[in-house]
Motif scaffolding. Structure first.
Motif, PDB file in Angstrom:
ATOM      1  N   HIS A   1       0.512  -0.762   0.003  1.00 22.87           N
ATOM      2  CA  HIS A   1       0.184   0.004  -0.317  1.00 22.87           C
ATOM      3  C   HIS A   1       1.007   1.461  -0.219  1.00 22.87           C
ATOM      4  CE1 HIS A   1       0.943  -0.579   4.519  1.00 22.87           C
ATOM      5  NE2 HIS A   1       1.047   0.545   4.554  1.00 22.87           N
ATOM      6  N   HIS A   2       0.688   2.118  -0.077  1.00 20.86           N
ATOM      7  CA  HIS A   2       0.935   3.865  -0.263  1.00 20.86           C
ATOM      8  C   HIS A   2       1.328   3.819   0.849  1.00 20.86           C
ATOM      9  CE1 HIS A   2       1.898   6.677  -2.023  1.00 20.86           C
ATOM     10  NE2 HIS A   2       1.714   7.540  -1.891  1.00 20.86           N
ATOM     11  N   PRO A   3       3.314   4.123   0.930  1.00 18.42           N
ATOM     12  CA  PRO A   3       3.670   4.564   2.128  1.00 18.42           C
ATOM     13  C   PRO A   3       2.593   5.669   3.135  1.00 18.42           C
ATOM     14  CG  PRO A   3       4.963   5.520   0.844  1.00 18.42           C
ATOM     15  CD  PRO A   3       4.153   4.329   0.028  1.00 18.42           C
ATOM     16  N   GLU A   4       2.472   5.072   4.406  1.00 19.62           N
ATOM     17  CA  GLU A   4       2.617   6.919   5.193  1.00 19.62           C
ATOM     18  C   GLU A   4       2.981   8.141   5.104  1.00 19.62           C
ATOM     19  OE1 GLU A   4       1.170   5.561   8.855  1.00 19.62           O
ATOM     20  OE2 GLU A   4      -0.099   4.178   7.906  1.00 19.62           O
ATOM     21  N   ASP A   5       4.980   7.116   5.213  1.00 19.55           N
ATOM     22  CA  ASP A   5       5.912   8.635   4.836  1.00 19.55           C
ATOM     23  C   ASP A   5       6.418   8.715   3.588  1.00 19.55           C
ATOM     24  OD1 ASP A   5       7.734  10.622   5.428  1.00 19.55           O
ATOM     25  OD2 ASP A   5       9.173   8.883   5.909  1.00 19.55           O
ATOM     26  N   GLU A   6       5.706   9.618   2.491  1.00 19.16           N
ATOM     27  CA  GLU A   6       6.060  10.437   1.281  1.00 19.16           C
ATOM     28  C   GLU A   6       7.338  10.147   1.199  1.00 19.16           C
ATOM     29  OE1 GLU A   6       3.895  10.762  -1.874  1.00 19.16           O
ATOM     30  OE2 GLU A   6       2.096  10.014  -0.298  1.00 19.16           O
TER      31      GLU A   6
ATOM     32  N   ARG B   1      14.395   0.877   0.342  1.00 16.23           N
ATOM     33  CA  ARG B   1      14.759   0.397   2.019  1.00 16.23           C
ATOM     34  C   ARG B   1      13.363  -0.153   2.632  1.00 16.23           C
ATOM     35  NH1 ARG B   1      18.269   5.064   2.455  1.00 16.23           N
ATOM     36  NH2 ARG B   1      20.394   4.160   2.915  1.00 16.23           N
ATOM     37  N   TRP B   2      12.301   0.527   2.116  1.00 17.13           N
ATOM     38  CA  TRP B   2      10.712   0.389   2.323  1.00 17.13           C
ATOM     39  C   TRP B   2      10.383  -1.340   1.999  1.00 17.13           C
ATOM     40  CZ3 TRP B   2       6.876   0.570  -1.177  1.00 17.13           C
ATOM     41  CH2 TRP B   2       5.130   0.812  -0.507  1.00 17.13           C
ATOM     42  N   MET B   3      10.555  -0.808   0.314  1.00 19.91           N
ATOM     43  CA  MET B   3      10.169  -1.953  -0.323  1.00 19.91           C
ATOM     44  C   MET B   3      10.877  -3.127   0.642  1.00 19.91           C
ATOM     45  SD  MET B   3      10.985  -1.560  -4.074  1.00 19.91           S
ATOM     46  CE  MET B   3       9.856  -1.732  -5.027  1.00 19.91           C
ATOM     47  N   TYR B   4      11.843  -3.184   0.951  1.00 20.44           N
ATOM     48  CA  TYR B   4      12.665  -4.520   1.924  1.00 20.44           C
ATOM     49  C   TYR B   4      12.124  -4.566   3.215  1.00 20.44           C
ATOM     50  CZ  TYR B   4      16.739  -6.123  -1.135  1.00 20.44           C
ATOM     51  OH  TYR B   4      16.648  -7.740  -1.998  1.00 20.44           O
ATOM     52  N   ARG B   5      11.261  -3.530   3.771  1.00 23.90           N
ATOM     53  CA  ARG B   5       9.969  -3.704   4.645  1.00 23.90           C
ATOM     54  C   ARG B   5       8.822  -4.110   4.375  1.00 23.90           C
ATOM     55  NH1 ARG B   5      13.066   1.398   5.757  1.00 23.90           N
ATOM     56  NH2 ARG B   5      11.071   2.528   5.401  1.00 23.90           N
TER      57      ARG B   5
ATOM     58  N   VAL C   1      10.357   6.465  -9.295  1.00 25.30           N
ATOM     59  CA  VAL C   1      11.300   7.373  -8.077  1.00 25.30           C
ATOM     60  C   VAL C   1      12.399   7.551  -8.531  1.00 25.30           C
ATOM     61  CG1 VAL C   1      12.446   6.435  -5.537  1.00 25.30           C
ATOM     62  CG2 VAL C   1       9.692   6.168  -5.650  1.00 25.30           C
ATOM     63  N   LEU C   2      13.335   6.904  -9.473  1.00 25.11           N
ATOM     64  CA  LEU C   2      14.450   6.713 -10.468  1.00 25.11           C
ATOM     65  C   LEU C   2      14.731   7.582 -10.227  1.00 25.11           C
ATOM     66  CD1 LEU C   2      14.864   2.992 -11.158  1.00 25.11           C
ATOM     67  CD2 LEU C   2      15.906   4.292  -9.475  1.00 25.11           C
ATOM     68  N   ARG C   3      13.212   8.401 -11.565  1.00 24.14           N
ATOM     69  CA  ARG C   3      13.693   9.537 -12.437  1.00 24.14           C
ATOM     70  C   ARG C   3      13.918  10.403 -11.595  1.00 24.14           C
ATOM     71  NH1 ARG C   3       9.883   6.213 -15.436  1.00 24.14           N
ATOM     72  NH2 ARG C   3      11.039   5.893 -17.030  1.00 24.14           N
TER      73      ARG C   3
END
Length: 185
Positions: A67-72, A83-87, A133-135
């Protein structure tokens, strides 16, 4: 017994809970109906088959995990996003034991077109977000991406490494972070 479930989302929430408690074998029309306190016919009002129920549950689980992260802020640079994806992958493995392996391997072996479609849709959504994100990452050096090596290609490499980590149940992103630093920064 209730004759109507409160909503399709309530049925999917119950299906996710059954997966957490019993694995994939816990999700079928009868078990979901019993857990919701409704008749089997009520579930059929929302899903025309077990395949449709399982497919919608798969999409619902993917949505819960990524889901879309709470912390943008985690979507502002590639390293934070990785890091977020691994979490999230670790959360997914802990919350839905066997989901990644059963879902991806099971649907790829079966002739389940809807399941494969849903899996590819979820994967494409993750890849697309990673490309964004990469761009947008202001720290990526100029010229890091070219016609021969695009953000999409790098996102696919990163995603392949992440899928491999899920299969190994290794949620330490340090190697992927180091690769990203060396290539992009």
């Amino acid at each position: 017994m209730n004759n109507t479930a409160t909503s399709k989302e309530e049925i999917l929430k119950t299906s996710r809970k059954l997966i957490q408690e019993n694995g994939w074998t816990g999700v079928n029309i009868r078990s979901v109906a019993a857990a919701c306190g409704v008749s089997v016919g009520c579930i059929y009002n929302y899903f025309d088959s077990k395949t449709a129920l399982v497919g919608a549950t798969v999409a619902s689980v993917w949505g819960d995990i990524f889901h879309h992260p709470e912390d943008e802020a985690v979507l502002e640079d590639a390293l934070s996003c990785i890091r977020w994806m691994y979490r999230q992958m670790e959360y997914g493995c802990q919350t839905y034991p066997g989901f990644f392996t059963h879902h991806s391997l099971g649907f790829m072996q079966q002739d389940t077109a809807d399941g494969k479609r849903r899996m590819h849709f979820a994967w494409q959504h993750i890849l697309d977000q990673l490309c964004v994100v990469l761009r947008r990452d202001p720290q990526v050096r100029a010229g890091a991406f070219t016609e021969q090596f695009s953000a999409e290609q790098f996102a696919e490499v990163l995603f392949s490494l992440m899928l491999s980590a899920v299969i190994r149940q290794d949620f330490d992103p340090s190697a992927v972070l180091e690769i990203t630093r060396r290539i992009l920064y």
